[in-house]
Write a protein that holds these residues in place. Structure first.
Motif, PDB file in Angstrom:
ATOM      1  N   SER A  24     -15.182  -4.886   2.960  1.00 42.75           N
ATOM      2  CA  SER A  24     -14.386  -3.669   2.856  1.00 42.75           C
ATOM      3  C   SER A  24     -13.632  -3.604   1.534  1.00 42.75           C
ATOM      4  CB  SER A  24     -13.457  -3.501   4.047  1.00 42.75           C
ATOM      5  OG  SER A  24     -12.906  -4.723   4.411  1.00 42.75           O
ATOM      6  N   ILE A  66     -15.403  -1.055  -0.679  1.00 41.62           N
ATOM      7  CA  ILE A  66     -15.534   0.345  -0.251  1.00 41.62           C
ATOM      8  C   ILE A  66     -15.052   1.293  -1.340  1.00 41.62           C
ATOM      9  CG2 ILE A  66     -14.679   2.075   1.377  1.00 41.62           C
ATOM     10  CD1 ILE A  66     -14.615  -0.043   3.490  1.00 41.62           C
ATOM     11  N   PHE A  72     -17.243   4.605  -3.376  1.00 42.18           N
ATOM     12  CA  PHE A  72     -17.044   6.066  -3.406  1.00 42.18           C
ATOM     13  C   PHE A  72     -17.671   6.686  -4.652  1.00 42.18           C
ATOM     14  CE2 PHE A  72     -12.940   5.486  -0.823  1.00 42.18           C
ATOM     15  CZ  PHE A  72     -13.638   5.637   0.348  1.00 42.18           C
ATOM     16  N   SER A  86      -3.524  -4.042   9.878  1.00 39.17           N
ATOM     17  CA  SER A  86      -4.692  -3.878  10.730  1.00 39.17           C
ATOM     18  C   SER A  86      -4.634  -2.559  11.492  1.00 39.17           C
ATOM     19  CB  SER A  86      -4.815  -5.047  11.698  1.00 39.17           C
ATOM     20  OG  SER A  86      -3.879  -4.898  12.727  1.00 39.17           O
ATOM     21  N   GLY A 127      -3.959  -9.462   3.456  1.00 40.79           N
ATOM     22  CA  GLY A 127      -5.368  -9.369   3.818  1.00 40.79           C
ATOM     23  C   GLY A 127      -6.332  -9.351   2.665  1.00 40.79           C
ATOM     24  N   GLY A 128      -5.850  -9.425   1.421  1.00 40.87           N
ATOM     25  CA  GLY A 128      -6.771  -9.519   0.303  1.00 40.87           C
ATOM     26  C   GLY A 128      -6.871  -8.257  -0.514  1.00 40.87           C
ATOM     27  N   GLU A 154      -8.391  -5.294  -0.219  1.00 41.69           N
ATOM     28  CA  GLU A 154      -8.626  -3.929   0.246  1.00 41.69           C
ATOM     29  C   GLU A 154      -7.538  -2.967  -0.236  1.00 41.69           C
ATOM     30  OE1 GLU A 154      -9.375  -6.525   1.746  1.00 41.69           O
ATOM     31  OE2 GLU A 154     -11.337  -6.262   2.677  1.00 41.69           O
ATOM     32  N   ILE A 155      -6.284  -3.332  -0.015  1.00 43.84           N
ATOM     33  CA  ILE A 155      -5.195  -2.424  -0.376  1.00 43.84           C
ATOM     34  C   ILE A 155      -5.164  -2.148  -1.878  1.00 43.84           C
ATOM     35  CG2 ILE A 155      -2.689  -2.148  -0.357  1.00 43.84           C
ATOM     36  CD1 ILE A 155      -2.681  -3.535   2.331  1.00 43.84           C
ATOM     37  N   PHE A 161      -7.988   0.226  -2.978  1.00 41.69           N
ATOM     38  CA  PHE A 161      -7.764   1.623  -2.604  1.00 41.69           C
ATOM     39  C   PHE A 161      -6.651   2.251  -3.436  1.00 41.69           C
ATOM     40  CE2 PHE A 161     -10.521   0.913   0.917  1.00 41.69           C
ATOM     41  CZ  PHE A 161     -11.012   2.169   1.209  1.00 41.69           C
ATOM     42  N   PRO A 166      -9.533  -7.290  15.027  1.00 42.18           N
ATOM     43  CA  PRO A 166      -9.669  -7.849  13.689  1.00 42.18           C
ATOM     44  C   PRO A 166      -9.931  -9.351  13.745  1.00 42.18           C
ATOM     45  CG  PRO A 166      -7.373  -7.413  14.157  1.00 42.18           C
ATOM     46  CD  PRO A 166      -8.158  -6.862  15.314  1.00 42.18           C
ATOM     47  N   ALA A 223      -9.700 -11.425  10.839  1.00 43.43           N
ATOM     48  CA  ALA A 223      -8.886 -12.152   9.856  1.00 43.43           C
ATOM     49  C   ALA A 223      -7.678 -12.851  10.475  1.00 43.43           C
ATOM     50  CB  ALA A 223      -8.455 -11.210   8.731  1.00 43.43           C
ATOM     51  N   PRO A 235     -11.793  -3.362  11.716  1.00 50.63           N
ATOM     52  CA  PRO A 235     -10.470  -3.346  12.341  1.00 50.63           C
ATOM     53  C   PRO A 235      -9.448  -4.211  11.612  1.00 50.63           C
ATOM     54  CG  PRO A 235     -12.010  -4.626  13.639  1.00 50.63           C
ATOM     55  CD  PRO A 235     -12.795  -3.993  12.553  1.00 50.63           C
ATOM     56  N   ASP A 236      -9.897  -5.007  10.617  1.00 51.23           N
ATOM     57  CA  ASP A 236      -8.938  -5.794   9.844  1.00 51.23           C
ATOM     58  C   ASP A 236      -7.967  -4.890   9.095  1.00 51.23           C
ATOM     59  OD1 ASP A 236      -9.790  -8.248  10.580  1.00 51.23           O
ATOM     60  OD2 ASP A 236     -11.082  -8.576   8.854  1.00 51.23           O
ATOM     61  N   PHE A 237      -8.400  -3.642   8.833  1.00 48.55           N
ATOM     62  CA  PHE A 237      -7.554  -2.747   8.057  1.00 48.55           C
ATOM     63  C   PHE A 237      -7.450  -1.389   8.718  1.00 48.55           C
ATOM     64  CE2 PHE A 237      -8.899  -5.909   5.138  1.00 48.55           C
ATOM     65  CZ  PHE A 237      -7.716  -6.190   4.475  1.00 48.55           C
ATOM     66  N   SER A 238      -6.261  -0.835   8.691  1.00 51.48           N
ATOM     67  CA  SER A 238      -6.060   0.488   9.234  1.00 51.48           C
ATOM     68  C   SER A 238      -6.675   1.518   8.293  1.00 51.48           C
ATOM     69  CB  SER A 238      -4.563   0.738   9.383  1.00 51.48           C
ATOM     70  OG  SER A 238      -4.300   2.106   9.340  1.00 51.48           O
ATOM     71  N   LEU A 261      -5.481   2.843   4.416  1.00 55.02           N
ATOM     72  CA  LEU A 261      -6.318   2.795   3.222  1.00 55.02           C
ATOM     73  C   LEU A 261      -6.565   4.204   2.699  1.00 55.02           C
ATOM     74  CD1 LEU A 261      -8.921   0.016   4.082  1.00 55.02           C
ATOM     75  CD2 LEU A 261      -6.877  -0.159   2.709  1.00 55.02           C
TER      76      LEU A 261
END
Lengths: 510, 208
Positions: A88, A91, A95, A163, A271-272, A274-275, A278, A437, A439, B93-96, B100
């Motif tokens: 993820s 992701i 895009f 999560s 969590g790495g 992802e944030i 984005f 989740p 993780a 599900p690890d991330f909302s 995001l």
């Protein structure tokens, strides 16, 4: 400059023929697993973790560094060409990247992504070299109360704040804590929850848990839908890829902006990547709207690929620093790296730099070597990597299963571990099926023992007074931040749930 | 056969036929309760060594309370809403997704992609998960573990590889057999002989 001397010694250690070979093998394997459709960097690390245990620690970690970054480089390839990002964290790259691929610019997108990953990783690793000693100094000032606060912060941030569901996140966390409790208690020597099985005295092997949850659980999950869902379409690409000078100038600010987003998240357990990816994508999108960039959102803009990819690798690079200096895993993948250290009897944290300084600096030096190698193998052979997307799914998942069995059996040579692996795999499948989740389980398994021992030590020191846990400024700040984040999350979740419920349409024909 | 193929979409058919329709997630609640109970029995009957305060039962007790509370909360949330999964689902599900999407300035549905298909009320009802395929794989793995000490790595790993290919729908069993033995032999040579991992040779060990 003490660090530079150390780093030079590290390079001297890393630039031997054997070590260069381990970096290269790691980089190739990591990229390969990252590119394969549906698999991400955490799968790469989980599958290849046990195999490295037959090497000596330095060689193993050097290879691991290659795998770790290689998976990050490979992740975006499947996203750009197939629109199925392997992890993820890829992701946000997908895009714009897939839009570019659809409008015939696949090679340009891949080159921008590879270069972005290189720049993000390079800046982050350089920062780690210069700031790791300061982090170590900070960490040595930490007592049991601070470590307990840190563990709680990581637990709640990963299981609840980021999560999808707080109840499910915390349930996953609790399952992980139970798994971590099995075995002999380090402080008192009491045997706990082994149901009399001597094989469990050392606890359930971390390799069994990670491989079962991440690899076997995923195989079963894909199997449960493989005959029901259609498969993705591939966009072909071929030959070498390169960036023109104009592209480079256009993307450079985006790479740097992305890196700036990525760096802080390497030390925050959120969590790495992802944030930050984005956030980086969102910033580029807003900037493009302001500049009226016609490519963004239509044919795909290289800025939209550059920023998230740089952010992702910047986080991964910084996470390495937090892992080595503090022993704090910020994501599932980082938790796997800590598991690897523990397998060799080493505990990442402030003491690691003192006890195994040589190895740490060789590892940091090989991160640089690995990044250069990855840039070359990704820029020169992008077309070749894309061929991996043609591997039929049944061979892919059969291979993963056999490799999981191989890894777990190789570590312990015990058949009972294979049965545990199957059980954990089924748990992983159940969690995926019901959107739990994964993780938090891994974070709990890695940090659970630390949380327990630091809590008990803190309470022993304070003779049972809970006030000791919040007696220092560092702990108070951590708990306040955490409370604020949890309250904000609950408000947001409640709002989104109300909206979803209002627009819910359950059945197609009613 | 032909009737199911005419509905070419993968939309799942659901009907509310009883208490458990759309509530299969209660399995997880049950698991949480079983874990909590096992943990509390283990904690109560623990043979404590030493006299450290807080002792080895202190932390498990906290986890136990957490587990019971979560099991109740989860059970209530499942009972309140029946859920019917729809089509392919790539969400993590690890991330909302909500979070995001807000950070990436995009729509919620774009983050993990969303299925346009909704479950329908007509047609043949089938389980969301394909238990036949899962059964083949779990059975294959169990057979592999049982056979490993007897047949050795090369044959049992090849067998496992082949069974999983078959379960995933490969249509070339003979070709797969070749691939299986290639994979298992190469892995035996690379890891067993090359890296020195201890892989069982089985009865072939006497012949080699």
């Amino acid at each position: 400059m003490d660090q530079l001397n150390h780093l030079m010694e590290g390079f001297a250690g890393a630039l031997t023929l054997a070590n260069l070979m381990w970096v290269l093998i790691g980089a190739l394997l990591g990229t390969a697993v990252g590119v394969l459709p549906g698999l991400g960097s955490s799968m790469a690390v989980a599958l290849l973790l046990p195999v490295t245990f037959s090497l000596d620690p330095t060689a193993a970690f050097i290879m691991f560094a290659g795998i770790y970054f290689g998976g990050m480089f490979g992740d975006s390839t499947a996203g750009i060409l197939l629109n199925t990002p392997g992890a993820s964290s890829a992701i946000a790259t997908t895009f714009e990247g897939h839009k570019m691929a659809k409008s015939g610019q696949a090679a340009r997108a891949l080159a921008t992504a590879a270069m972005g990953a290189f720049i993000g990783g390079l800046i982050a690793t350089t920062l780690v070299v210069f700031f790791a000693p300061s982090l170590v100094k900070l960490a040595t000032a930490f007592g049991p109360a601070e470590y307990f606060a840190l563990a709680i912060f990581a637990f709640v941030a990963i299981s609840s704040v980021v999560s999808e569901s707080i109840i499910k996140g915390l349930s996953a966390l609790a399952i992980g804590l139970v798994l971590a409790l099995i075995g002999v208690d380090g402080i008192s020597g009491t045997v706990r929850y082994t149901s009399g099985l001597p094989q469990l005295f050392d606890g359930l092997s971390i390799v069994v848990i990670t491989v079962g949850l991440l690899a076997l659980g995923e195989v079963l999950h894909v199997a449960s839908r493989v005959h029901r869902d259609p498969s993705a379409m591939r966009i072909p690409t071929s030959g070498r890829i390169r960036l023109s000078g104009a592209d480079f100038r256009k993307a450079l600010p985006a790479w740097l902006r992305g890196t700036a987003f990525g760096l802080p998240f390497g030390v925050i357990p959120a969590g790495g990547a992802e944030i930050p990816t984005f956030l980086a994508y969102g910033t580029e999108k807003r900037l493009a709207a302001k500049r009226k960039d016609p490519e963004f959102g239509t044919t795909g803009s290289i800025n939209g690929v550059a920023a998230p990819e740089a952010a992702g690798n910047a986080t991964a690079g910084m996470a390495m620093g937090a892992l080595l200096a503090l022993g704090l895993p910020v994501s599932a993948t980082a938790a796997l790296m800590i598991a690897a250290f523990q397998q060799y009897g080493m505990q990442p944290g402030p003491l690691l730099f003192e006890r195994s300084g040589d190895m740490v600096w060789t590892l940091l030096a090989s991160l640089f070597v690995g990044l250069v190698m990855l840039l070359i193998i990704n820029m020169q052979f992008a077309g070749l990597w894309a061929k991996l997307l043609l591997v039929p799914r049944h061979y892919l998942y059969a291979g993963i299963t056999v490799l999981s069995m191989l890894g777990v059996y190789a570590v312990s040579s015990s058949l009972i571990d294979l049965w545990f692996l199957l059980a954990i795999g089924l748990l992983g499948f159940m969690m995926r099926r019901y959107h739990f989740p994964v993780a938090p389980v891994l974070i709990a398994v890695i940090l659970g023992p630390l949380a327990e021992t630091s809590l008990r030590r803190a309470l022993t020191v304070s003779e049972g007074s809970l006030a000791y846990l919040v007696s220092s400024p560092a702990t108070i700040i951590m708990y306040l931040l955490l409370t604020a984040a949890v309250v904000l999350t609950m408000v947001k979740h409640a709002a989104s749930r109300r909206r979803l419920r209002a627009e819910a349409q359950v059945l197609q024909d009613s | 056969m032909s009737t199911t193929q005419s509905t070419s979409t993968s939309a799942d058919t659901v009907r509310i036929t009883g208490f458990f329709s759309g509530r299969s997630e209660l399995v997880v609640t049950a698991l949480l309760l079983v874990l909590a109970t096992a943990l509390s029995i283990g904690t109560a009957t623990m043979n404590v060594m030493g006299d450290t305060v807080p002792g080895p039962q202190f932390f498990p007790t906290i986890v136990c309370v957490l587990l019971y509370a979560l099991a109740v909360a989860h059970g209530i949330s499942v009972l309140r809403t029946r859920r019917f999964p729809q089509g392919a689902d790539s969400s993590n599900p690890d991330f909302s997704a909500e979070m995001l999407a807000e950070m990436g300035d995009t729509e919620r549905a774009e983050v993990f992609g969303s299925s346009s298909e909704r479950p329908r009320r007509t047609g043949r009802v089938r389980m969301y998960s394909d238990w036949k395929t899962i059964g083949w794989i779990v059975g294959g793995i169990a057979a592999f573990i049982l056979m490993l000490p007897v047949l050795g790595w090369i044959i049992s790993a090849a067998g496992l590889f082949w069974v999983i290919c078959k379960a995933f729908g490969s249509a070339r069993p003979l070709f797969d057999l070749g691939v299986s033995f290639t994979v298992s032999s190469i892995s035996y040579l690379a890891f067993g002989v090359g890296l020195g991992l201890s892989l069982p040779a089985g009865f072939l060990g006497g012949l080699l």
